[in-house]
Write a protein that holds these residues in place. Structure first.
Motif, PDB file in Angstrom:
ATOM      1  N   ALA A  33       8.494  84.099  45.795  1.00 57.73           N
ATOM      2  CA  ALA A  33       7.606  84.589  44.746  1.00 57.73           C
ATOM      3  C   ALA A  33       6.958  85.915  45.122  1.00 57.73           C
ATOM      4  O   ALA A  33       6.739  86.775  44.276  1.00 57.73           O
ATOM      5  N   LEU A  34       6.670  86.090  46.415  1.00 56.88           N
ATOM      6  CA  LEU A  34       5.994  87.300  46.865  1.00 56.88           C
ATOM      7  C   LEU A  34       6.917  88.501  46.974  1.00 56.88           C
ATOM      8  O   LEU A  34       6.461  89.647  46.925  1.00 56.88           O
ATOM      9  N   VAL A  35       8.219  88.264  47.148  1.00 58.91           N
ATOM     10  CA  VAL A  35       9.143  89.389  47.301  1.00 58.91           C
ATOM     11  C   VAL A  35      10.073  89.534  46.097  1.00 58.91           C
ATOM     12  O   VAL A  35      11.066  90.260  46.176  1.00 58.91           O
ATOM     13  N   ASN A  36       9.758  88.867  44.987  1.00 57.17           N
ATOM     14  CA  ASN A  36      10.622  89.035  43.818  1.00 57.17           C
ATOM     15  C   ASN A  36      10.319  90.354  43.126  1.00 57.17           C
ATOM     16  O   ASN A  36       9.348  91.049  43.440  1.00 57.17           O
ATOM     17  N   GLU A  37      11.157  90.708  42.173  1.00 52.77           N
ATOM     18  CA  GLU A  37      11.076  92.019  41.524  1.00 52.77           C
ATOM     19  C   GLU A  37       9.719  92.265  40.866  1.00 52.77           C
ATOM     20  O   GLU A  37       9.122  93.341  41.022  1.00 52.77           O
ATOM     21  N   SER A  38       9.209  91.297  40.139  1.00 53.59           N
ATOM     22  CA  SER A  38       7.957  91.473  39.408  1.00 53.59           C
ATOM     23  C   SER A  38       6.791  91.748  40.348  1.00 53.59           C
ATOM     24  O   SER A  38       5.966  92.638  40.103  1.00 53.59           O
ATOM     25  N   HIS A  39       6.736  90.976  41.441  1.00 49.43           N
ATOM     26  CA  HIS A  39       5.605  91.141  42.358  1.00 49.43           C
ATOM     27  C   HIS A  39       5.703  92.440  43.146  1.00 49.43           C
ATOM     28  O   HIS A  39       4.692  93.112  43.382  1.00 49.43           O
ATOM     29  N   LEU A  40       6.904  92.811  43.556  1.00 50.96           N
ATOM     30  CA  LEU A  40       7.062  94.071  44.279  1.00 50.96           C
ATOM     31  C   LEU A  40       6.739  95.256  43.374  1.00 50.96           C
ATOM     32  O   LEU A  40       6.172  96.265  43.834  1.00 50.96           O
ATOM     33  N   ALA A  41       7.084  95.153  42.090  1.00 56.06           N
ATOM     34  CA  ALA A  41       6.742  96.215  41.139  1.00 56.06           C
ATOM     35  C   ALA A  41       5.226  96.336  41.016  1.00 56.06           C
ATOM     36  O   ALA A  41       4.674  97.447  40.954  1.00 56.06           O
ATOM     37  N   LEU A  42       4.541  95.197  40.991  1.00 55.10           N
ATOM     38  CA  LEU A  42       3.086  95.197  40.942  1.00 55.10           C
ATOM     39  C   LEU A  42       2.504  95.887  42.170  1.00 55.10           C
ATOM     40  O   LEU A  42       1.592  96.711  42.076  1.00 55.10           O
ATOM     41  N   MET A  43       3.047  95.576  43.349  1.00 56.06           N
ATOM     42  CA  MET A  43       2.547  96.175  44.581  1.00 56.06           C
ATOM     43  C   MET A  43       2.846  97.673  44.621  1.00 56.06           C
ATOM     44  O   MET A  43       2.046  98.458  45.150  1.00 56.06           O
ATOM     45  N   ALA A  44       3.982  98.078  44.073  1.00 60.07           N
ATOM     46  CA  ALA A  44       4.315  99.503  44.008  1.00 60.07           C
ATOM     47  C   ALA A  44       3.271 100.248  43.179  1.00 60.07           C
ATOM     48  O   ALA A  44       2.839 101.349  43.531  1.00 60.07           O
ATOM     49  N   ARG A  45       2.863  99.635  42.063  1.00 56.94           N
ATOM     50  CA  ARG A  45       1.837 100.260  41.220  1.00 56.94           C
ATOM     51  C   ARG A  45       0.500 100.315  41.949  1.00 56.94           C
ATOM     52  O   ARG A  45      -0.258 101.279  41.813  1.00 56.94           O
ATOM     53  N   GLU A  46       0.184  99.272  42.714  1.00 60.83           N
ATOM     54  CA  GLU A  46      -1.092  99.212  43.413  1.00 60.83           C
ATOM     55  C   GLU A  46      -1.250 100.354  44.419  1.00 60.83           C
ATOM     56  O   GLU A  46      -2.356 100.849  44.631  1.00 60.83           O
ATOM     57  N   ILE A  47      -0.156 100.763  45.055  1.00 59.92           N
ATOM     58  CA  ILE A  47      -0.245 101.867  46.016  1.00 59.92           C
ATOM     59  C   ILE A  47       0.092 103.204  45.352  1.00 59.92           C
ATOM     60  O   ILE A  47       0.181 104.229  46.028  1.00 59.92           O
ATOM     61  N   GLY A  48       0.268 103.197  44.039  1.00 65.62           N
ATOM     62  CA  GLY A  48       0.516 104.424  43.306  1.00 65.62           C
ATOM     63  C   GLY A  48       1.905 104.998  43.476  1.00 65.62           C
ATOM     64  O   GLY A  48       2.136 106.185  43.213  1.00 65.62           O
ATOM     65  N   LEU A  49       2.844 104.164  43.887  1.00 64.68           N
ATOM     66  CA  LEU A  49       4.190 104.654  44.150  1.00 64.68           C
ATOM     67  C   LEU A  49       4.886 105.129  42.881  1.00 64.68           C
ATOM     68  O   LEU A  49       5.774 105.986  42.927  1.00 64.68           O
ATOM     69  N   ASP A  50       4.481 104.596  41.734  1.00 64.55           N
ATOM     70  CA  ASP A  50       5.126 104.972  40.472  1.00 64.55           C
ATOM     71  C   ASP A  50       4.997 106.474  40.180  1.00 64.55           C
ATOM     72  O   ASP A  50       5.820 107.048  39.473  1.00 64.55           O
ATOM     73  N   ALA A  51       3.971 107.118  40.744  1.00 63.60           N
ATOM     74  CA  ALA A  51       3.761 108.543  40.491  1.00 63.60           C
ATOM     75  C   ALA A  51       4.674 109.431  41.327  1.00 63.60           C
ATOM     76  O   ALA A  51       4.792 110.627  41.053  1.00 63.60           O
ATOM     77  N   PHE A  52       5.325 108.854  42.335  1.00 61.80           N
ATOM     78  CA  PHE A  52       6.078 109.663  43.282  1.00 61.80           C
ATOM     79  C   PHE A  52       7.592 109.479  43.204  1.00 61.80           C
ATOM     80  O   PHE A  52       8.344 110.176  43.879  1.00 61.80           O
ATOM     81  N   ILE A  53       8.053 108.540  42.387  1.00 58.94           N
ATOM     82  CA  ILE A  53       9.494 108.304  42.291  1.00 58.94           C
ATOM     83  C   ILE A  53      10.152 109.469  41.559  1.00 58.94           C
ATOM     84  O   ILE A  53       9.726 109.855  40.470  1.00 58.94           O
ATOM     85  N   LEU A  54      11.183 110.036  42.164  1.00 57.85           N
ATOM     86  CA  LEU A  54      11.911 111.152  41.564  1.00 57.85           C
ATOM     87  C   LEU A  54      13.040 110.603  40.704  1.00 57.85           C
ATOM     88  O   LEU A  54      13.952 109.942  41.203  1.00 57.85           O
ATOM     89  N   LEU A  55      12.957 110.882  39.399  1.00 56.91           N
ATOM     90  CA  LEU A  55      13.907 110.337  38.423  1.00 56.91           C
ATOM     91  C   LEU A  55      14.666 111.461  37.721  1.00 56.91           C
ATOM     92  O   LEU A  55      14.160 112.582  37.587  1.00 56.91           O
TER      93      LEU A  55
END
Length: 230
Positions: A83-105
């Motif tokens: 449950a802690l390493v599934n896609e939904s939870h890891l996406a939540l943790m990515a947002r918590e550290i602000g990683l969504d702002a740094f992904i190059l798309l």
């Protein structure tokens, strides 16, 4: 903001000093970005780092659960780790550290809101962990993951709600004697990287919405959103 500036800010947020900053940059390069710049080779995007980070996460989170919950049985340890390493939870943790702002798309992926897609967020999070492992070794990766996961691992309340669908159903059954229903609202993206949108409905009212790379995970995300409201 220039790519180099993004990299510097990302490093500051992670709280880890990379010796080889190229590893971190690779960790935030999505395949769509590399492809548009003529860099379709695997070494130029984050997919291999994602593979490595997935393995590091399984080991590190399993070790933390084992350490912090000495009375937890094997089956429960496995369930909570999943449950802690599934896609939904890891996406939540990515947002918590602000990683969504740094992904190059790539342009197309950025236009379709790629930095909000759970599959892309979770993949980037795993890639960053893989980069930390390569740069600083197992100890550095474990220390970083301990810091990030400790709020989710100390005590049982956070763990008890990792299966949001079961928790929501139990709550509604207890209060009203009825179970919720889930409906697929839509899907988007190419066949190899689809994003599903689901809603959870109870007595004609939408309680929550969720998006993920699979229908089951999208339903879990919708249930989690409903629980957050309740």
């Amino acid at each position: 903001m220039a790519e180099q500036d993004l990299l510097v800010e990302c490093i500051a947020r992670l709280g880890y000093r990379f010796r080889n900053q190229a590893l971190l940059r690779q960790a935030v390069v999505h395949s769509s970005y590399a492809f548009e710049r003529g860099g379709g080779k695997l070494r130029r995007n984050n997919e291999r780092l994602e593979f490595l980070g997935d393995a590091v996460l399984d080991l590190a989170v399993g070790a933390l659960l084992y350490e912090l919950h000495p009375r937890m049985r094997e089956g429960d340890l496995s369930r909570h780790r999943a449950a802690l390493v599934n896609e939904s939870h890891l996406a939540l943790m990515a947002r918590e550290i602000g990683l969504d702002a740094f992904i190059l798309l790539g342009r197309g992926e950025k236009k379709s809101g790629g930095n909000t897609k759970p599959s892309i967020l979770a993949g980037a999070f795993e890639a960053v962990i893989g980069a930390v492992y390569l740069d600083g070794g197992c100890e550095a990766a474990q220390q970083m993951l301990r810091k990030l996961f400790l709020p989710w691992l100390e005590g049982t309340p956070a763990l008890e709600h990792t299966d949001a669908k079961s928790t929501l159903q139990e709550l509604l059954q207890e209060r009203y004697g009825e179970a919720p229903a889930y409906h697929l609202e839509g899907e988007e993206g190419p066949s190899h990287d689809k994003i599903f949108s689901s809603v959870v409905i109870f007595r004609g009212e939408i309680l929550g919405r969720g998006k993920a790379g699979s229908k089951k995970e999208a339903e879990q995300a919708a249930a989690a959103a409903a629980l957050a409201k309740m």
